[in-house]
Design an enzyme around this catalytic site. Structure first.
Site, short mmCIF file in Angstrom:
data_model
loop_
_atom_site.label_atom_id
_atom_site.label_comp_id
_atom_site.label_asym_id
_atom_site.label_seq_id
_atom_site.Cartn_x
_atom_site.Cartn_y
_atom_site.Cartn_z
N ASP A 268 0.87 -1.17 0.00
CA ASP A 268 0.00 0.00 0.00
C ASP A 268 0.92 1.24 0.00
OD1 ASP A 268 -2.12 1.71 0.00
OD2 ASP A 268 -3.23 0.68 1.58
C1 NOJ Z 1 -4.07 3.91 0.20
C2 NOJ Z 1 -5.24 2.99 0.25
O1 NOJ Z 1 -5.21 2.22 1.44
C3 NOJ Z 1 -5.31 2.05 -0.94
O2 NOJ Z 1 -6.51 1.33 -0.86
C4 NOJ Z 1 -5.21 2.83 -2.21
O3 NOJ Z 1 -5.36 1.98 -3.32
C5 NOJ Z 1 -3.86 3.53 -2.24
N1 NOJ Z 1 -3.78 4.44 -1.11
C6 NOJ Z 1 -3.63 4.31 -3.53
O4 NOJ Z 1 -4.38 5.45 -3.56
#
Ligand code: NOJ
Length: 741
Positions: A268
């Protein structure tokens, strides 16, 4: 040209062979480049990444959806880097791109995987038009805590429903073939256990025993893998002491070892570097080592890999073979997407944004997602013929942005048709509509306009009260401790109620709200989640009976926040509550307190049941379930059983019912839930019509992961229910026996 170069160019060679051929030509630096994703959002000059792209240091970009810029980034990567490897262009396309569908939790309320699949397909076509070839969806985290803001992005609490909806979305995004124009790679996230964050606080710790990981949290991910998902994303959270981004048990042992997943894993956002903040590593250097060896193939928006991985390989702490395996997985997806043949996007090859198909899909999805929670005396549907005037009141009746919900980076609010507009269009000049917003937003604590709301309610024949949460109150990092209607909305309901007119509440929200304090103050409740672009027309059609509600809850609605976690598949425990072994705080006998307290698993100050159970949802008709049958009283291990019921539409409207099948394994080597959903189907019936609905279960559908972490089916007695909600008591039973051979 050597053989491997020839293979790379041979389009008939498999993605695997082509990836291997390409890998053979890469330097270590270029390999690590493929493992690095960088932020390429708007506001940067087009050449912002040029140097790194030319040097082959970037495998993927995130957050640029300007098709000209994306094409230019691809051009630099393809034409100006040594090996010409195209980019993965990632974006959060969660529930639509320009055309917005209901939040995933709303889509789950349709209990209709084909609706989710079509929504994802439309979203993929729209996103692909902007150059996106990879979405970070679906989120398949089981969510049993409505305080958690990301419950909005989930499919709710149930393993089977989440697995089915998640797999359908994967199929929609990825299409028949990843190489088709308009297909984009999907990403099942957040592996694993993210939904179990303590007290629903986003990013908090998760502690989930292995049997629960395997029986609950892992399963939707496994279903996504079975559906062919290209990528998985790790969770931000600490899982049993080892943050998911550094957790080789879940990534290497389970995902790759047991499930043979051959796509790639992305971290993530910045979660590799956060391993240090968790306290697992000392610095970015060690974080890169831990994440890469745990099995994270690509780092999202961080620079730990690009700054440190090469050194680790040179020093021997990470083998080059390990890096090769990660890069192979990434390159394979690029080949499967057809990027080497078609790196550029020609918007003319893709449907226009928000075309007819998209708007129809958004409307159908919204229509089936709305859940009729309460309908006292059949107040709904309102008939425009019998009403001269309606008061439309509330901060969410005419809020084009708010009805879209969380995670709608590219959503176009100018496309939104609000409930107010749709109601006006539907009733025309026949009914006088008086609109009072009453509150600036759902959180407002100023009630100066409430008098105008009461005035409008008094003058009307009926009131439509649009309540709930604005979109900012749910989603990532937007958890709540109090899940009552925010601001002064409860007071607004009470004041409007005092006008003495029938009141229908339409609630738009990103989570289940606790509704105990308004439930008696309104005659009907339609729960519309955040319904997306076409939420307005869907709501208007339902309110006025052009359509019949058919949504069912994908998550339990608690009476009070203190009941959380409360979900239908709880364990029985040794002292289960029932009507005769609980007592309410107001009924405690002061003179004999010890004897009057019930000795079971309940709270003194509320009922032990939820306000609305999982699977609940009313219709304008009534459905009767009769004559439940099992094809055999006993089935051998490895056998199949058919379970059927007769379903009758006893009312006057043609309508759809979501028929649900639940089982309970009564005695097992680990305790099993009191009910587990094992099947569901939508059935459409005309007034008076009956149909036999049959489900087939194989004994493997009744398997669970035991103490040893292995999947097993144990002989014994099973209860089975078919009904329109998880609290159905329409039950039969059968027994699994050892097979004879
Ligand atoms: C953080 C989020 O937890 C995730 O779900 C997302 O895809 C990414 N950021 C990218 O924006």
């Amino acid at each position: 040209m050597n053989t491997s170069e020839l293979q790379l160019l041979d389009m008939k060679a498999s993605p695997d062979d082509r990836a291997r051929a390409l890998l053979g030509q890469m330097t270590l630096t270029e390999k690590i480049g493929q493992m690095s994703q960088v932020e390429a959002g708007h506001g940067h000059p087009p050449d912002y990444l040029g140097e790194r792209l030319r040097a082959g240091l970037i495998g993927s970009v995130i957050n640029n959806v300007n098709v000209e810029t994306v094409n230019e980034l691809q051009r630099i990567a393809v034409e100006e880097s040594r090996l010409g490897i195209p980019l993965l262009v990632g974006r959060d396309v969660i529930h639509g791109f320009k055309t917005i569908f209901p939040i995933p939790l709303g889509q789950a309320a349709t209990w209709n995987p084909s609706i989710a699949k079509e929504g994802a397909r439309v979203a993929a076509l729209e996103a692909a038009r902007s150059g996106v070839n990879w979405t970070f969806a679906p989120m398949v985290d089981i969510s049993r805590d409505p305080r958690w803001g990301r419950i909005a992005e989930s499919f709710g609490e149930c393993v089977l429903l989440t697995s089915s909806m998640g797999a359908a979305m994967v199929e929609g995004f990825q299409g028949e073939s990843l190489a088709d124009t308009g297909s984009i790679a999907a990403c099942a996230k957040h592996f694993a256990g993210y939904g179990a964050v303590e007290s629903g606080r986003d990013y908090a710790t998760t502690n989930v025993p292995d049997t629960k990981l395997r029986n609950v949290y892992f399963r939707p991910f496994h279903a996504a893998v079975d559906a062919g998902v290209s990528t998985l994303m790790t969770s931000f959270s600490d899982l049993n002491g080892v943050p998911a981004t550094g957790n080789s048990y879940i990534l290497e042992d389970v995902l790759r070892g047991e499930w043979s997943f051959d796509g790639f894993v992305v971290s993530d956002w910045d979660s590799v570097r956060q391993l240090q903040i968790h306290g697992l590593t000392e610095d970015d250097r060690e974080s890169a080592l831990v994440a890469a060896t745990a099995g994270v193939d690509m780092e999202m928006a961080g620079d730990a890999y690009s700054n440190h991985l090469q050194l680790h390989v040179e020093e021997g702490s990470v083998s080059e073979a390990h890096i090769d395996a990660a890069v192979m997985r990434i390159l394979r997806i690029k080949f499967e997407l057809g990027l080497f043949e078609n790196p550029y996007t020609d918007p003319g090859q893709l449907p226009a944004f928000a075309d007819k198909r998209a708007m129809k899909a958004a409307r159908d999805s919204a229509l089936q997602s709305v859940v009729l929670l309460k309908n006292q005396n059949g107040i709904l549907p309102l008939s425009e013929k019998k009403l001269d005037s309606i008061a439309v009141i509330g901060p969410l009746a005419d809020a084009p942005y708010e009805q879209l919900g969380t995670w709608i980076f590219d959503g176009d609010e100018s496309l939104s048709v609000t409930p107010l507009r749709a109601i006006r269009d539907l009733v025309g000049s026949e009914v006088d509509i008086q609109y009072v917003r009453a509150m600036e937003n759902s959180r407002s604590r100023f009630n100066e306009e409430f008098y105008a709301a009461v005035y409008a309610a008094r003058a009307a024949d009926a009131v439509l009260l649009f309540l709930g949460e604005e979109s900012i109150l749910s989603g990532e990092a937007h958890s709540r401790a109090d899940i009552n209607l925010p601001g002064d909305q409860v007071e607004l309901v009470r004041r409007v109620r005092s006008a003495g007119k029938p009141v229908v509440a339409v609630i738009l929200a990103g989570r289940p709200l606790t509704l105990s304090n308004i439930i008696e103050e309104v005659d009907a409740i339609l729960y519309a989640w955040h319904p997306g672009t076409m939420g307005g027309p869907a709501i208007a059609d339902l309110v006025f009976g052009r359509e019949v509600p058919s949504g069912k809850l994908p998550v339990t609605f608690p009476r009070l926040v203190g009941q959380i976690p409360i979900y239908y598949s709880q364990k029985n425990g040794g002292k289960p509550p029932s009507a005769d072994n609980v007592v309410h705080i107001d009924d405690i006998d002061t003179f004999a307190p010890q004897t009057s307290l019930g000795m079971s698993a309940f709270h003194l100050d509320t009922c032990y049941t939820p306000l609305f159970p999982f699977g609940h949802g009313l219709s304008y008709t009534t459905f009767e379930y009769n004559n439940m049958r099992v094809s055999e009283a006993e089935i051998p291990l490895g056998g199949t059983i058919a379970i059927s019921t007769e379903l009758t539409n006893c009312g006057d409207s043609e309508a759809e019912e979501v028929v649900q099948l639940y089982t309970r394994d009564l005695v097992a080597s680990i305790t099993r839930p009191v009910k587990e959903l094992k099947g569901f189907t939508r059935v459409r019936l005309s007034p008076g019509e009956s149909k036999t609905v049959t489900f087939e279960l194989h004994t493997s559908d009744l398997a669970f992961f035991g103490r040893d972490g292995k999947r097993t089916v144990e002989p014994g007695l099973f209860h089975v229910w078919i009904g329109g909600s998880s609290d159905t008591d329409h039950r039969a039973e059968f027994r699994i026996i050892q097979s004879q051979d």
